[in-house]
Design a protein around this motif. Structure first.
Motif, short mmCIF file in Angstrom:
data_model
loop_
_atom_site.label_atom_id
_atom_site.label_comp_id
_atom_site.label_asym_id
_atom_site.label_seq_id
_atom_site.Cartn_x
_atom_site.Cartn_y
_atom_site.Cartn_z
N LEU A 1 0.83 -1.20 0.00
CA LEU A 1 0.00 0.00 0.00
C LEU A 1 0.86 1.25 0.00
O LEU A 1 0.56 2.23 -0.69
CB LEU A 1 -0.93 0.00 1.22
N ALA A 2 1.95 1.23 0.78
CA ALA A 2 2.87 2.36 0.81
C ALA A 2 3.51 2.57 -0.56
O ALA A 2 3.70 3.70 -1.01
CB ALA A 2 3.95 2.14 1.87
N ARG A 3 3.84 1.48 -1.23
CA ARG A 3 4.45 1.54 -2.57
C ARG A 3 3.49 2.21 -3.55
O ARG A 3 3.89 3.07 -4.34
CB ARG A 3 4.77 0.13 -3.02
N ARG A 4 2.24 1.83 -3.49
CA ARG A 4 1.24 2.42 -4.37
C ARG A 4 1.00 3.90 -4.04
O ARG A 4 0.90 4.73 -4.94
CB ARG A 4 -0.08 1.65 -4.26
N MET A 5 0.91 4.20 -2.74
CA MET A 5 0.66 5.58 -2.34
C MET A 5 1.81 6.47 -2.74
O MET A 5 1.60 7.61 -3.16
CB MET A 5 0.43 5.64 -0.83
N GLN A 6 3.03 5.96 -2.65
CA GLN A 6 4.19 6.73 -3.08
C GLN A 6 4.12 7.03 -4.57
O GLN A 6 4.45 8.14 -5.01
CB GLN A 6 5.48 5.98 -2.76
N ALA A 7 3.67 6.07 -5.35
CA ALA A 7 3.53 6.29 -6.79
C ALA A 7 2.49 7.37 -7.08
O ALA A 7 2.71 8.25 -7.92
CB ALA A 7 3.17 4.98 -7.48
N VAL A 8 1.35 7.29 -6.39
CA VAL A 8 0.31 8.30 -6.59
C VAL A 8 0.82 9.68 -6.19
O VAL A 8 0.60 10.67 -6.90
CB VAL A 8 -0.96 7.94 -5.79
N ASN A 9 1.52 9.77 -5.07
CA ASN A 9 2.04 11.06 -4.62
C ASN A 9 3.07 11.61 -5.59
O ASN A 9 3.15 12.83 -5.82
CB ASN A 9 2.63 10.93 -3.22
N THR A 10 3.89 10.73 -6.16
CA THR A 10 4.85 11.17 -7.17
C THR A 10 4.14 11.81 -8.35
O THR A 10 4.54 12.86 -8.86
CB THR A 10 5.70 9.98 -7.65
N VAL A 11 3.06 11.18 -8.77
CA VAL A 11 2.28 11.70 -9.89
C VAL A 11 1.63 13.03 -9.52
O VAL A 11 1.64 13.99 -10.30
CB VAL A 11 1.20 10.67 -10.29
N VAL A 12 1.06 13.11 -8.32
CA VAL A 12 0.40 14.35 -7.89
C VAL A 12 1.40 15.50 -7.82
O VAL A 12 1.10 16.62 -8.25
CB VAL A 12 -0.29 14.15 -6.52
N HIS A 13 2.60 15.23 -7.32
CA HIS A 13 3.62 16.28 -7.27
C HIS A 13 3.95 16.79 -8.69
O HIS A 13 4.05 18.00 -8.92
CB HIS A 13 4.89 15.76 -6.60
N ALA A 14 4.10 15.86 -9.61
CA ALA A 14 4.44 16.26 -10.98
C ALA A 14 3.30 17.02 -11.64
O ALA A 14 3.53 18.03 -12.33
CB ALA A 14 4.80 15.02 -11.80
N HIS B 1 0.32 21.83 -13.77
CA HIS B 1 -0.88 22.67 -13.84
C HIS B 1 -0.82 23.84 -12.87
O HIS B 1 -1.84 24.49 -12.63
CB HIS B 1 -2.12 21.81 -13.55
N ARG B 2 0.36 24.09 -12.31
CA ARG B 2 0.59 25.26 -11.45
C ARG B 2 -0.39 25.32 -10.30
O ARG B 2 -1.00 26.36 -10.01
CB ARG B 2 0.54 26.55 -12.27
N ALA B 3 -0.55 24.21 -9.61
CA ALA B 3 -1.50 24.13 -8.50
C ALA B 3 -0.83 24.57 -7.20
O ALA B 3 0.40 24.65 -7.09
CB ALA B 3 -2.02 22.70 -8.37
N VAL B 4 -1.65 24.83 -6.21
CA VAL B 4 -1.19 25.09 -4.85
C VAL B 4 -1.23 23.77 -4.10
O VAL B 4 -2.29 23.15 -3.98
CB VAL B 4 -2.10 26.14 -4.16
N HIS B 5 -0.08 23.32 -3.62
CA HIS B 5 0.04 21.96 -3.10
C HIS B 5 0.35 21.95 -1.61
O HIS B 5 1.25 22.64 -1.14
CB HIS B 5 1.14 21.20 -3.83
N LEU B 6 -0.42 21.15 -0.87
CA LEU B 6 -0.19 20.96 0.57
C LEU B 6 0.31 19.55 0.81
O LEU B 6 -0.30 18.57 0.35
CB LEU B 6 -1.49 21.18 1.34
N HIS B 7 1.41 19.44 1.54
CA HIS B 7 1.98 18.13 1.84
C HIS B 7 1.26 17.50 3.03
O HIS B 7 1.80 17.41 4.13
CB HIS B 7 3.47 18.26 2.12
N ILE B 8 0.04 17.02 2.79
CA ILE B 8 -0.73 16.39 3.86
C ILE B 8 0.00 15.16 4.39
O ILE B 8 -0.07 14.85 5.58
CB ILE B 8 -2.13 16.02 3.35
N ALA B 9 0.71 14.47 3.51
CA ALA B 9 1.43 13.26 3.93
C ALA B 9 2.45 13.55 5.01
O ALA B 9 2.79 12.66 5.80
CB ALA B 9 2.11 12.61 2.73
N ASP B 10 2.95 14.80 5.08
CA ASP B 10 3.99 15.14 6.04
C ASP B 10 3.45 15.65 7.37
O ASP B 10 4.22 15.93 8.29
CB ASP B 10 4.92 16.20 5.45
#
Length: 294
Positions: free
Chosen positions: A151-164, A169-178
């Motif tokens: 699950l952590a492996r998958r979540m890391q992949a999704v977060n990598t995609v979201v960061h990119a 798209h020049r979004a405002v990003h909050l690091h909820i994971a942190d």
């Protein structure tokens, strides 16, 4: 939809140019729906808390929460996005992806394509996007390693995609994971998977701080903690017995088989010493999915 405050003319960059209230639309799953922050017979959540602080004093904000518990990224594209575009929002939250990782048919490429389509459509219509990376559910739930690692492996992949995609798209990003979910238990609800009322307020304050730093004219930040007291242990147990049990049961029919299959595959990989290879394969799949966007 709710209207907060009183409307007057606004400039561009996050404000309505038509003289009506600024519009904030939230897309996502149970996190954005507000699960964990009960108010009356429903949920409030971080997006509703943030909405009250998005306009300067005397201005109004029209807030519409389209988020739905259990939503996948494809549900945003097919169901929530058309309604969001029709509303013409100045601010649009796109926080999703956790449920994708809990499906047996998880496909990071499809998740990437759906997220990119949703973000691209909203930003193309002039919305200021709000995005977030999410903590992995295995850690929050304290699952055993054979379940937690995939699950952590998958979540890391999704977060990598979201960061990119946030950069794309020049979004405002909050690091909820942190945020300190596990270190400060009071930030999590009784189900250990969703924020408590205090946790939702923490997210709202985080987005408000980022938007203010980006130069958006806003009202005062959300309060540090909810005005109402946190439910006691008895209230938590009552919620789990009356509502939480139904929530878990409704998802076990599709989550449990997939989780068991993940655990079996992870156990076999551990025996073969190939867990590191699986991590690399998932990271490579995320990179390839992003590269396919051009």
């Amino acid at each position: 939809m709710s209207v907060l405050g009183t409307g007057r003319d606004r400039s561009a960059d996050g404000r309505s140019a038509t003289g009506g209230p600024a519009r904030f639309v939230a897309l996502g799953d149970s996190l954005t729906e507000g699960v964990g922050d009960p108010v009356g017979e429903g949920w409030r959540g971080w997006a509703a808390v943030l909405a009250r602080s998005l306009a300067p004093a005397g201005d109004a904000v029209e807030f519409t929460n389209l988020a739905c518990s259990g939503a996948l990224t494809v549900d945003l594209t097919e169901r929530q996005l058309p309604a969001a575009v029709e509303l013409g929002p100045q601010f649009a939250a796109v926080v999703v992806g956790g449920n994708d990782t809990l499906r047996a048919g998880f496909d990071i490429r499809r998740t990437t394509l759906e997220l990119d389509a949703t973000m691209g459509e909203l930003s193309g219509h002039g919305a200021v996007l709000l995005t977030a990376c999410l903590p992995d559910p295995g850690t929050l739930l304290r699952l055993p390693a054979p379940l937690a690692r995939p699950l952590a492996r998958r979540m890391q992949a999704v977060n990598t995609v979201v960061h990119a995609l946030t950069a794309r798209h020049r979004a405002v990003h909050l690091h909820i994971a942190d945020l300190p979910w596990c270190a400060q238990r009071r930030l999590l609800s009784v189900d250990r998977l969703h924020p408590s009322a205090e946790g939702h307020h923490l997210i709202a304050r985080g987005f408000h701080e980022l938007l203010a730093a980006a130069g958006h004219p806003l009202g005062p930040p959300p309060t540090i903690a909810p005005a109402e007291p946190q439910p006691g242990r008895a209230a938590d147990l009552w919620w789990m017995a009356t509502q939480g049990t139904r929530w878990v049961a409704a998802r076990s029919t599709d989550l449990l088989p997939g989780l068991l299959a993940l655990a079996a595959a992870e156990g076999l990989a551990r025996l073969r010493g190939s867990t590191g290879r699986h991590d690399e394969q998932m990271a490579r799949a995320a990179a390839q999915a992003l590269a396919s966007l051009g």
